[in-house]
Scaffold this active site. Structure first.
Site, PDB file in Angstrom:
ATOM      1  CG  ASP A 134      34.079  -3.625 -18.770  1.00 49.16           C
ATOM      2  OD1 ASP A 134      33.123  -2.826 -18.738  1.00 49.16           O
ATOM      3  OD2 ASP A 134      34.008  -4.735 -19.307  1.00 49.16           O
ATOM      4  CB  CYS A 198      19.675   0.924 -33.198  1.00 49.86           C
ATOM      5  SG  CYS A 198      19.365  -0.372 -31.957  1.00 49.86           S
ATOM      6  CB  CYS A 244      24.967   2.490 -32.578  1.00 47.97           C
ATOM      7  SG  CYS A 244      25.804   1.800 -31.135  1.00 47.97           S
TER       8      CYS A 244
END
Length: 361
Positions: A134, A198, A244
């Site tokens: 990440d 969203c 989402c």
């Protein structure tokens, strides 16, 4: 080319270490990544994340970061939730924390397993390698698609046929020439559930996200006051957003039993009360979020987010703790508190009229 079935042995060792997905791609297997990243940055969709642009050349391809890399091993570790990630939507007195952040810090858990797998591979094959989780300039999602773990869905996140949207990704770059897997195939079809879910309309088009409108970006990455136009839409989301991801139909195949136990939610993070969060000082924040990825945003951003959620709650019982933040040392916290106070007690507070005086305090 490395012979002798090392790829299968690699998958077996990865599974033993807690990874539910393991795939291999050639280092040049995602050639469109650099151009897509360049356009995304040129459009300003990265917002305040200047580090995305600063290392774009390294991020655009594995060879840009490490010219010697030949193969990329992509790993996925499940954090599939036991309960409905959207369950707190109807409980405005509590804050909603994204599923991935309710347990132990994934950076530590995934990287530890990656290092074990890397040592195992070096002992058997030699070669050089690097591991990433990440924080490095690595485009994990297109590489995971190239390695066959899944595909980038219309929400731009990875989707797996077996684990849905609930995978932490890690990467091993190696100088070994390993046999690649078949790339993942887009299976979103005509579905647009993630787009419709969203709350801030952060998707200008399928497969493309504008971070400046994304709740996860606004509550985690964005410093300073959150733009007023998005505050009501945040609802009680105080760290990240699962909307989402949670509505993706492929999640019906995800099994909570495959999730790493380290990611099991901590009790204090499953239903955190806004009043408690808004009362935190720096020491209290560090104590509550020790060992959590949430700790990196610091007390001020968390209290800012909680104050906005309080303003959205419609609960006048939260007014006293909101008023206590009107004199907070952090200007973004003061701003959020006044906005919330004006929502909870409109006869007493006016956000537009009082903000200049409050900012100067």
């Amino acid at each position: 080319m490395v012979k002798g079935g090392i790829e299968q042995a690699l998958r077996e060792e990865a599974a033993r270490l807690g990874f539910v997905a393991c795939g291999i791609a050639r280092a040049d297997a995602a050639p469109a990544t650099a151009a897509r990243l360049h356009q995304w940055l040129a459009d300003g969709c990265h917002g305040d994340m200047l580090w995305m642009a600063e290392r774009a050349a390294q991020r655009g391809s594995p060879q840009g970061l490490w010219p010697e890399v030949q193969s990329v091993i992509m790993l996925g570790m499940s954090y599939a939730p036991v309960s409905d990630p959207l369950a707190l939507a109807d409980h405005p007195e509590a804050g909603r924390i994204s599923v991935y952040a309710q347990g132990s810090d994934y950076h530590d858990i995934v990287k530890k397993a990656l290092k074990h797998l890397a040592r195992w591979l070096v002992e058997r094959t030699g070669g050089e390698l690097k591991v990433f989780v990440d924080t490095a300039p690595v485009m994990e999602k297109p590489l995971a698609e190239a390695a066959g773990i899944g595909w980038q869905g219309k929400h731009s996140n990875l989707v797996s046929r077996t684990d849905g949207s609930w995978l932490f990704l890690g990467a091993i770059y190696t100088t070994l020439e390993l046999a690649p897997d078949r790339a993942g195939r887009d299976r979103c079809g005509s579905c647009r559930a993630c787009q419709d879910a969203c709350p801030t309309q952060a998707f200008p088009a399928p497969y493309r996200v504008d971070a400046r409108r994304c709740v996860s970006y606004l509550t985690i990455e964005h410093k300073g006051p959150i733009p007023v136009e998005f505050r009501a839409a945040l609802g009680n989301r105080i760290y990240g957003c699962d909307d989402c991801l949670a509505v993706c139909p492929w999640n019906k195949f995800a099994q909570a039993g495959r999730a790493n136990r380290a990611f099991a939610p901590r009790a204090e993070l499953t239903v955190p009360m806004l009043a408690d969060l808004m009362a935190l000082d720096d020491a209290g924040f560090r104590a509550v979020f020790s060992g959590s990825p949430i700790k990196r945003i610091g007390r001020d951003r968390m209290v800012r987010n909680a104050a906005i959620a309080a303003g959205n709650s419609g609960n006048p019982a939260l007014l006293p703790v909101t008023e206590a933040l009107l004199g907070d040392p952090d200007p973004a916290v003061r701003d959020a508190a006044l906005w919330a106070a004006a929502r909870l007690a409109p006869a007493r507070y006016r956000y537009g009229e009082d903000i200049e005086a409050l900012s100067a305090a």
